[in-house]
Design a protein around this motif. Sequence first.
Motif, PDB file in Angstrom:
ATOM      1  N   GLY A   1      28.237  55.022  56.838  1.00  0.00           N
ATOM      2  CA  GLY A   1      26.841  55.427  56.933  1.00  0.00           C
ATOM      3  C   GLY A   1      26.022  54.944  55.769  1.00  0.00           C
ATOM      4  O   GLY A   1      26.497  54.162  54.929  1.00  0.00           O
ATOM      5  N   PRO A   2      24.771  55.394  55.670  1.00  0.00           N
ATOM      6  CA  PRO A   2      23.928  55.027  54.532  1.00  0.00           C
ATOM      7  C   PRO A   2      24.598  55.432  53.221  1.00  0.00           C
ATOM      8  O   PRO A   2      25.267  56.473  53.145  1.00  0.00           O
ATOM      9  N   ALA A   3      24.414  54.631  52.175  1.00  0.00           N
ATOM     10  CA  ALA A   3      25.140  54.833  50.917  1.00  0.00           C
ATOM     11  C   ALA A   3      24.892  56.216  50.315  1.00  0.00           C
ATOM     12  O   ALA A   3      25.808  56.828  49.760  1.00  0.00           O
ATOM     13  N   ASP A   4      23.662  56.743  50.433  1.00  0.00           N
ATOM     14  CA  ASP A   4      23.390  58.047  49.826  1.00  0.00           C
ATOM     15  C   ASP A   4      24.115  59.168  50.565  1.00  0.00           C
ATOM     16  O   ASP A   4      24.599  60.123  49.941  1.00  0.00           O
ATOM     17  N   VAL A   5      24.209  59.050  51.876  1.00  0.00           N
ATOM     18  CA  VAL A   5      24.930  60.056  52.666  1.00  0.00           C
ATOM     19  C   VAL A   5      26.423  59.988  52.362  1.00  0.00           C
ATOM     20  O   VAL A   5      27.094  61.019  52.202  1.00  0.00           O
ATOM     21  N   ILE A   6      26.965  58.790  52.295  1.00  0.00           N
ATOM     22  CA  ILE A   6      28.388  58.624  51.988  1.00  0.00           C
ATOM     23  C   ILE A   6      28.704  59.129  50.588  1.00  0.00           C
ATOM     24  O   ILE A   6      29.749  59.758  50.358  1.00  0.00           O
ATOM     25  N   LYS A   7      27.811  58.898  49.632  1.00  0.00           N
ATOM     26  CA  LYS A   7      28.032  59.418  48.275  1.00  0.00           C
ATOM     27  C   LYS A   7      28.043  60.942  48.279  1.00  0.00           C
ATOM     28  O   LYS A   7      28.900  61.574  47.634  1.00  0.00           O
ATOM     29  N   ALA A   8      27.126  61.565  49.015  1.00  0.00           N
ATOM     30  CA  ALA A   8      27.101  63.023  49.085  1.00  0.00           C
ATOM     31  C   ALA A   8      28.368  63.565  49.742  1.00  0.00           C
ATOM     32  O   ALA A   8      28.956  64.552  49.276  1.00  0.00           O
ATOM     33  N   ALA A   9      28.804  62.917  50.837  1.00  0.00           N
ATOM     34  CA  ALA A   9      30.033  63.344  51.503  1.00  0.00           C
ATOM     35  C   ALA A   9      31.246  63.123  50.601  1.00  0.00           C
ATOM     36  O   ALA A   9      32.200  63.916  50.630  1.00  0.00           O
ATOM     37  N   SER A  10      31.225  62.077  49.803  1.00  0.00           N
ATOM     38  CA  SER A  10      32.320  61.821  48.850  1.00  0.00           C
ATOM     39  C   SER A  10      32.375  62.916  47.792  1.00  0.00           C
ATOM     40  O   SER A  10      33.466  63.340  47.380  1.00  0.00           O
ATOM     41  N   ASN A  11      31.202  63.378  47.349  1.00  0.00           N
ATOM     42  CA  ASN A  11      31.178  64.487  46.396  1.00  0.00           C
ATOM     43  C   ASN A  11      31.822  65.729  47.006  1.00  0.00           C
ATOM     44  O   ASN A  11      32.594  66.433  46.339  1.00  0.00           O
ATOM     45  N   LEU A  12      31.495  66.016  48.260  1.00  0.00           N
ATOM     46  CA  LEU A  12      32.117  67.141  48.951  1.00  0.00           C
ATOM     47  C   LEU A  12      33.627  66.964  48.997  1.00  0.00           C
ATOM     48  O   LEU A  12      34.389  67.896  48.680  1.00  0.00           O
ATOM     49  N   GLN A  13      34.082  65.777  49.386  1.00  0.00           N
ATOM     50  CA  GLN A  13      35.521  65.546  49.523  1.00  0.00           C
ATOM     51  C   GLN A  13      36.235  65.645  48.184  1.00  0.00           C
ATOM     52  O   GLN A  13      37.402  66.040  48.118  1.00  0.00           O
ATOM     53  N   SER A  14      35.545  65.309  47.087  1.00  0.00           N
ATOM     54  CA  SER A  14      36.172  65.391  45.769  1.00  0.00           C
ATOM     55  C   SER A  14      36.575  66.819  45.429  1.00  0.00           C
ATOM     56  O   SER A  14      37.504  67.047  44.654  1.00  0.00           O
ATOM     57  N   HIS A  15      35.889  67.792  46.015  1.00  0.00           N
ATOM     58  CA  HIS A  15      36.242  69.197  45.807  1.00  0.00           C
ATOM     59  C   HIS A  15      37.106  69.739  46.948  1.00  0.00           C
ATOM     60  O   HIS A  15      37.910  70.644  46.744  1.00  0.00           O
ATOM     61  N   LEU A  16      36.938  69.191  48.143  1.00  0.00           N
ATOM     62  CA  LEU A  16      37.636  69.711  49.319  1.00  0.00           C
ATOM     63  C   LEU A  16      39.092  69.285  49.367  1.00  0.00           C
ATOM     64  O   LEU A  16      39.994  70.101  49.554  1.00  0.00           O
ATOM     65  N   SER A  17      39.358  67.996  49.192  1.00  0.00           N
ATOM     66  CA  SER A  17      40.732  67.513  49.351  1.00  0.00           C
ATOM     67  C   SER A  17      41.117  66.423  48.361  1.00  0.00           C
ATOM     68  O   SER A  17      42.284  66.066  48.277  1.00  0.00           O
ATOM     69  N   SER A  18      40.143  65.870  47.639  1.00  0.00           N
ATOM     70  CA  SER A  18      40.384  64.708  46.780  1.00  0.00           C
ATOM     71  C   SER A  18      40.876  63.543  47.646  1.00  0.00           C
ATOM     72  O   SER A  18      40.539  63.456  48.821  1.00  0.00           O
ATOM     73  N   ASN A  19      41.699  62.658  47.074  1.00  0.00           N
ATOM     74  CA  ASN A  19      42.056  61.452  47.831  1.00  0.00           C
ATOM     75  C   ASN A  19      43.011  61.741  48.978  1.00  0.00           C
ATOM     76  O   ASN A  19      43.826  62.664  48.925  1.00  0.00           O
ATOM     77  N   VAL A  20      42.905  60.927  50.017  1.00  0.00           N
ATOM     78  CA  VAL A  20      43.871  60.943  51.116  1.00  0.00           C
ATOM     79  C   VAL A  20      45.206  60.438  50.572  1.00  0.00           C
ATOM     80  O   VAL A  20      45.254  59.619  49.638  1.00  0.00           O
ATOM     81  N   CYS A  21      46.310  60.910  51.134  1.00  0.00           N
ATOM     82  CA  CYS A  21      47.649  60.469  50.722  1.00  0.00           C
ATOM     83  C   CYS A  21      47.689  58.951  50.563  1.00  0.00           C
ATOM     84  O   CYS A  21      47.345  58.204  51.482  1.00  0.00           O
ATOM     85  N   ASN A  22      48.103  58.494  49.404  1.00  0.00           N
ATOM     86  CA  ASN A  22      48.094  57.061  49.110  1.00  0.00           C
ATOM     87  C   ASN A  22      49.011  56.253  50.021  1.00  0.00           C
ATOM     88  O   ASN A  22      48.679  55.120  50.407  1.00  0.00           O
TER      89      ASN A  22
END
Length: 411
Positions: free
Chosen positions: A265-286
């Motif tokens: 998606g748009p970079a600002d939306v993806i950045k916001a969703a990435s911030n959420l994920q940083s608290h929700l689950s962090s990285n997906v299994c490598n």
Amino acid sequence: MSSASPALSQTARRRVSARIGGIAESATLAVDAKAKALKAAGRPVIGFGAGEPDFPTPPHIVDAAQGACVDPRNHRYTPAAGLPELKEAVAAKTARDSGYDIKAAQVLITNGGKQAVFQAFATLVDPGDEVLLPAPYWTTYPECITLAGGTPVVVLTDERSGYLPSVEQLEAARTERTKVLLWCSPSNPSGAVAPPELVAEVGRWAVQHGIWVITDEIYEHLVYDGVRAESLPVAVPELADTCVVVNGVAKTYAMTGWRVGWMVGPADVIKAASNLQSHLSSNVCNVAQRAALAAVAGPLDAVVEMRTAFDRRRKTIVELLSAIPGVSCPTPHGAFYVYASVGDLLGKELRGQRPATSVELAALILEHAEVAVVPGEAFGTPGYFRLSYALGDEDLRTGVERMGALLTEAK
């Protein structure tokens, strides 16, 4: 000591929050779990519930995962938004497969497609916002909308329209609170594929009214009869700034258990969703990310083989279901589901009962034919069954024949 106030006592007794307590269990996973439990108990149940390919993950993907296990780079935290090389590969794959040119900064790697859907709604929707939701819909969509504080506004379709909503229907459902349209083509649960002209018309309508679109493209490669799955931001480029695409490796590469999906998606939306994920689950299994990298960057040969098998099963299940009195089964052009109408069977006597709903009829079929199907109530349209044909040819034929033998007794 004074006793607690009635209000405080009631609060103390509430063990689960109202927000989480209101979530329904995934109906498709519940049906699949019940079928597996009955099989484990010795009953010869055939399950048409879960949307899961019966093929193993292709060997080159498994090999990549095995190699990743012994690589120390994968034993540590990695960026919450995804491995940079996987994000680059998803961007390249998106351009290759749908013609949508994006940058790696517009990609967020998630724990399966479900997390991508959840985070898309959580990022875009505020309390009071309305989301247009064509039905039949995947059972997880309304729960994600509600968790985000939004209100699902159901737009009903049926077999007469090929399970596709018209722009006129969407416009009739639109209000000043409409923020998002959920779009899924090829569709789960109906297998419907929107023709390019409808996709373009819907996209232009969304742009005209400033409505965001979350488009689920996880079944993009599973199309038949020469049909093509058109991506909304490709059909209507001006929609790209208000569009989020969700996708993943689960269905295309037989990787349901690996849990790798993504948002685009748009970079600002993806950045916001990435911030959420940083608290929700962090990285997906490598290790799973390395496997997904091999999948999206590799050849589509195994995908072609699986699609050929699904196409054969699709034709078989439609033929068998259509031969059952009281069942109407349109031919789907995508995914690996059929969505059959069973409304004509409701209220008829069957094994001493008169099922009034497709839930009750499905329960009878499980008990007396030992076949598990998902009733349409799970997808917002009672009176239907969803059956996945992503299972072996022999089980598919046996299961539908068992079900047909039972349903012919209805009178």
